[in-house]
Design an enzyme around this catalytic site. Sequence first.
Site, mmCIF file in Angstrom:
data_model
loop_
_atom_site.group_PDB
_atom_site.id
_atom_site.type_symbol
_atom_site.label_atom_id
_atom_site.label_comp_id
_atom_site.label_asym_id
_atom_site.label_seq_id
_atom_site.Cartn_x
_atom_site.Cartn_y
_atom_site.Cartn_z
ATOM 1 N N GLY A 10 0.791 -1.379 0.060
ATOM 2 C CA GLY A 10 0.023 -0.023 -0.016
ATOM 3 C C GLY A 10 0.813 1.282 -0.111
ATOM 4 N N TYR A 13 -0.927 7.121 2.880
ATOM 5 C CA TYR A 13 -0.191 7.835 3.832
ATOM 6 C C TYR A 13 0.822 6.928 4.543
ATOM 7 C CZ TYR A 13 -3.059 11.682 2.537
ATOM 8 O OH TYR A 13 -3.998 12.580 1.895
ATOM 9 N N ASN A 37 1.630 -1.519 -4.760
ATOM 10 C CA ASN A 37 0.449 -0.977 -4.720
ATOM 11 C C ASN A 37 -0.202 -1.133 -5.860
ATOM 12 O OD1 ASN A 37 -0.899 1.341 -3.057
ATOM 13 N ND2 ASN A 37 -0.721 2.240 -5.105
ATOM 14 N N VAL A 80 -2.701 -6.497 -4.388
ATOM 15 C CA VAL A 80 -2.496 -7.614 -3.398
ATOM 16 C C VAL A 80 -3.664 -8.344 -3.167
ATOM 17 C CG1 VAL A 80 -1.875 -8.014 -0.880
ATOM 18 C CG2 VAL A 80 -0.908 -6.182 -2.167
ATOM 19 N N GLU A 169 -17.388 17.340 5.054
ATOM 20 C CA GLU A 169 -16.430 18.009 4.091
ATOM 21 C C GLU A 169 -17.224 17.866 2.620
ATOM 22 O OE1 GLU A 169 -12.435 16.528 4.608
ATOM 23 O OE2 GLU A 169 -11.973 18.226 5.930
ATOM 24 N N GLN A 318 -2.948 12.093 9.558
ATOM 25 C CA GLN A 318 -2.075 12.256 10.394
ATOM 26 C C GLN A 318 -1.386 11.279 11.289
ATOM 27 O OE1 GLN A 318 -2.087 15.578 14.482
ATOM 28 N NE2 GLN A 318 -4.129 15.156 13.457
ATOM 29 N N LYS A 377 -6.009 24.409 6.934
ATOM 30 C CA LYS A 377 -6.428 23.019 6.484
ATOM 31 C C LYS A 377 -5.638 23.031 5.152
ATOM 32 C CE LYS A 377 -9.031 19.386 5.521
ATOM 33 N NZ LYS A 377 -8.103 18.453 5.060
HETATM 34 P P1 FAD Z 1 -4.707 5.081 2.179
HETATM 35 O O1 FAD Z 1 -4.101 6.522 2.328
HETATM 36 O O2 FAD Z 1 -6.092 4.916 2.025
HETATM 37 O O3 FAD Z 1 -3.996 4.368 1.225
HETATM 38 C C1 FAD Z 1 -4.008 2.966 1.088
HETATM 39 C C2 FAD Z 1 -3.342 2.305 -0.406
HETATM 40 O O4 FAD Z 1 -3.461 0.995 -0.355
HETATM 41 C C3 FAD Z 1 -3.858 3.241 -1.424
HETATM 42 O O5 FAD Z 1 -2.804 3.392 -2.293
HETATM 43 C C4 FAD Z 1 -4.419 2.163 -2.118
HETATM 44 O O6 FAD Z 1 -4.400 2.158 -3.505
HETATM 45 C C5 FAD Z 1 -3.633 0.846 -1.720
HETATM 46 N N1 FAD Z 1 -4.436 -0.587 -1.685
HETATM 47 C C6 FAD Z 1 -5.727 -0.726 -1.244
HETATM 48 N N2 FAD Z 1 -5.968 -2.170 -1.517
HETATM 49 C C7 FAD Z 1 -5.043 -2.583 -2.296
HETATM 50 C C8 FAD Z 1 -4.496 -3.970 -2.874
HETATM 51 N N3 FAD Z 1 -5.475 -4.826 -2.626
HETATM 52 N N4 FAD Z 1 -3.563 -4.047 -3.357
HETATM 53 C C9 FAD Z 1 -2.610 -2.994 -3.521
HETATM 54 N N5 FAD Z 1 -2.784 -1.706 -3.104
HETATM 55 C C10 FAD Z 1 -3.941 -1.786 -2.414
HETATM 56 N N6 FAD Z 1 -7.116 12.184 7.875
HETATM 57 C C11 FAD Z 1 -6.674 13.416 8.380
HETATM 58 O O7 FAD Z 1 -5.508 13.014 9.186
HETATM 59 N N7 FAD Z 1 -6.877 14.626 7.697
HETATM 60 C C12 FAD Z 1 -7.848 14.999 7.081
HETATM 61 O O8 FAD Z 1 -7.907 15.956 6.668
HETATM 62 C C13 FAD Z 1 -8.408 13.946 6.431
HETATM 63 N N8 FAD Z 1 -9.333 14.032 5.682
HETATM 64 C C14 FAD Z 1 -10.117 13.004 4.935
HETATM 65 C C15 FAD Z 1 -10.954 13.370 3.795
HETATM 66 C C16 FAD Z 1 -11.749 12.233 3.247
HETATM 67 C C17 FAD Z 1 -12.567 12.514 2.218
HETATM 68 C C18 FAD Z 1 -11.534 10.787 3.784
HETATM 69 C C19 FAD Z 1 -12.240 9.613 3.074
HETATM 70 C C20 FAD Z 1 -10.620 10.577 4.661
HETATM 71 C C21 FAD Z 1 -9.821 11.529 5.424
HETATM 72 N N9 FAD Z 1 -8.852 11.530 6.489
HETATM 73 C C22 FAD Z 1 -8.193 12.434 6.791
HETATM 74 C C23 FAD Z 1 -8.443 10.229 6.698
HETATM 75 C C24 FAD Z 1 -7.216 9.490 5.906
HETATM 76 O O9 FAD Z 1 -7.388 9.821 4.725
HETATM 77 C C25 FAD Z 1 -6.778 7.823 6.405
HETATM 78 O O10 FAD Z 1 -6.959 8.000 7.748
HETATM 79 C C26 FAD Z 1 -5.690 7.628 5.583
HETATM 80 O O11 FAD Z 1 -5.764 7.781 4.182
HETATM 81 C C27 FAD Z 1 -5.040 6.497 6.027
HETATM 82 O O12 FAD Z 1 -3.914 6.270 5.530
HETATM 83 P P2 FAD Z 1 -3.545 4.651 4.981
HETATM 84 O O13 FAD Z 1 -2.318 4.562 4.473
HETATM 85 O O14 FAD Z 1 -4.005 3.637 6.008
HETATM 86 O O15 FAD Z 1 -4.614 4.415 3.665
HETATM 87 P P1 NAD Z 2 -16.907 8.541 11.045
HETATM 88 O O1 NAD Z 2 -17.097 7.228 11.377
HETATM 89 O O2 NAD Z 2 -16.057 9.556 11.743
HETATM 90 O O3 NAD Z 2 -18.351 9.135 10.833
HETATM 91 C C1 NAD Z 2 -19.543 8.302 10.376
HETATM 92 C C2 NAD Z 2 -20.853 9.008 10.791
HETATM 93 O O4 NAD Z 2 -21.816 8.244 10.237
HETATM 94 C C3 NAD Z 2 -20.915 9.228 12.271
HETATM 95 O O5 NAD Z 2 -21.346 10.270 12.615
HETATM 96 C C4 NAD Z 2 -22.229 8.147 12.379
HETATM 97 O O6 NAD Z 2 -23.079 8.540 13.726
HETATM 98 C C5 NAD Z 2 -23.004 8.219 11.409
HETATM 99 N N1 NAD Z 2 -23.619 7.021 10.976
HETATM 100 C C6 NAD Z 2 -23.574 5.568 11.135
HETATM 101 N N2 NAD Z 2 -24.278 4.775 10.949
HETATM 102 C C7 NAD Z 2 -25.309 5.586 10.230
HETATM 103 C C8 NAD Z 2 -26.701 5.513 9.590
HETATM 104 N N3 NAD Z 2 -27.157 4.462 9.521
HETATM 105 N N4 NAD Z 2 -27.326 6.572 9.135
HETATM 106 C C9 NAD Z 2 -26.930 7.631 9.181
HETATM 107 N N5 NAD Z 2 -25.818 8.189 9.750
HETATM 108 C C10 NAD Z 2 -24.958 7.007 10.475
HETATM 109 O O7 NAD Z 2 -16.534 8.238 9.572
HETATM 110 P P2 NAD Z 2 -15.783 9.277 8.531
HETATM 111 O O8 NAD Z 2 -16.509 10.634 8.635
HETATM 112 O O9 NAD Z 2 -15.746 8.773 7.338
HETATM 113 O O10 NAD Z 2 -14.271 9.339 9.068
HETATM 114 C C11 NAD Z 2 -13.662 8.262 9.170
HETATM 115 C C12 NAD Z 2 -12.027 8.663 9.673
HETATM 116 O O11 NAD Z 2 -11.580 9.732 8.715
HETATM 117 C C13 NAD Z 2 -12.480 9.339 11.080
HETATM 118 O O12 NAD Z 2 -11.347 9.086 11.949
HETATM 119 C C14 NAD Z 2 -12.090 10.818 10.783
HETATM 120 O O13 NAD Z 2 -11.470 11.504 11.920
HETATM 121 C C15 NAD Z 2 -11.267 10.796 9.445
HETATM 122 N N6 NAD Z 2 -11.542 11.916 8.678
HETATM 123 C C16 NAD Z 2 -10.741 13.172 9.072
HETATM 124 C C17 NAD Z 2 -10.958 14.059 8.289
HETATM 125 C C18 NAD Z 2 -10.163 15.755 8.799
HETATM 126 O O14 NAD Z 2 -9.530 15.365 9.495
HETATM 127 N N7 NAD Z 2 -10.700 16.483 7.993
HETATM 128 C C19 NAD Z 2 -11.902 14.222 7.061
HETATM 129 C C20 NAD Z 2 -12.318 12.958 6.952
HETATM 130 C C21 NAD Z 2 -12.446 11.816 7.576
#
Ligand code: FAD
Ligand code: NAD
Length: 403
Positions: A10, A13, A37, A80, A169, A318, A377
Amino acid sequence: MKRPTILVLGAGYGGLTTIVNLQKLVNANEAEIILVNKNDYHYETTWLHEVGAGTISPDKARYPISKVINHNVTFVKANVESIDVNTKLVGTSAGDFSYDYLVIGLGFEGETFGIPGLKEHALSLTNINTARQVREHIEYQFASWTLDEVKDDSKLTIIVGGAGFTGIEFLGELGNRIPELCKEFDIPQEKVRLLCVEAASTVLPGFDPELVDYAKAQLSKKGVEFSIGTPIVEATAEGVKIRKDEEDFEFIKAGTVVWAAGIRGNALVESSGLESNRARIAVREDMRAPGFDDVFIVGDCAFLLNEEAGRPYPPTAQIAMQQGVTIAKNIKHLINEEPTEVFVYDDKGAVCSLGHEDAIGTAFDRKFTGKPASALKKVVDDRALYLVGGVGLTLKKGKFKFL
Ligand code: FAD
Ligand code: NAD
């Protein structure tokens, strides 16, 4: 003696931070480093709400992995398919790999909690391709409404399930994008309905209440309606059913349903021979998997308890990046036959965007809203680029429109 093989799965991050730190710490004579990856690019998962809403292009949110790895690392573009920690074998679409040290960083998947119809009928923001699908689906709904002779306005309803950080967001970005889309497709904006459905009694459960109120008010100004304390209990091709009370259900028709209501780890870890809960592995304090001294878990596949608060640390980019730094150091320690280090999380706060020009956040023991929060941000986003790819990558991909 044969050089040990370090296999990192993977390039998100967690995985990529592990790699860029390993390539600094471990030279080619000490170990072979392999990164697997599924794509030859890294995408910024933290920008997927922007890709999904169409406020940035998928290309803006990704960059080639070759830009950040050096000759010490062998990159394999492959899916994978299986992990077996007992036989130390990883199966991929490019063949099998064995290892001396394994790092699992395969990220997250959506958790639908067995709710009927969601897997089939809801879209999600789990990777760059699902985010692109969300964008294109919304555009298709809008384009076909314009062409339809008999117009069904529910095509213009977008339901976002879950008001966690991802849902909020995404709604913030939609607030920016919908006026543009309406102009593009000749749609009166009052026909569009943006509905956020949240099961808990508040949006952003657990976040600072004053900032939550601000977020809700700002999103309402952008046209977002909230249905709070009303879990989605079913999805169909026509929309979703929500529970308003014990016996009181409502069906809401919608052209687009985006499920942002929970995540779990990558399903591959569930058949790896490691003990997991919702595909997340409760790691030891040095980020190794219990019972396996050669397996590290990074990012959303890792489960780590915040002992002080008595609840798990939220899975974030983070924490994934900080874990990657510690894991790289610990692999170097193991190669040198030294004791490993304990992972200590340095919580720098959280910022939640509400579109390109607005946000809420906590950092430096302060609360932020509006333009300062939005600027913060962008600094956070740019910092993540800098930590992986230095100044060059930050200048190429960074966000610099702060005000
Ligand atoms: P990822 O960054 O998701 O990476 C996983 C990698 O594994 C990818 O490159 C994928 O292609 C690869 N992969 C997956 N399956 C396979 C496979 N079978 N074979 C090969 N490769 C594979 N967190 C923050 O701290 N700040 C934020 O502002 C924030 N904003 C977010 C906004 C959104 C919309 C979302 C959805 C999440 C956000 N998060 C944020 C949470 C954060 O993105 C995740 O916690 C973070 O990406 C986790 O890192 P990771 O390395 O575990 O996975
Ligand atoms: P989350 O689990 O944090 O939030 C999911 C939300 O869905 C909760 O409020 C929950 O009560 C609600 N929910 C659950 N079941 C439901 C149902 N049946 N119907 C309606 N609502 C329901 O998931 P997320 O927002 O995807 O975040 C995942 C992780 O990624 C968290 O750790 C979050 O901190 C992180 N993240 C961080 C940022 C950022 O830092 N800017 C942005 C996006 C995600």
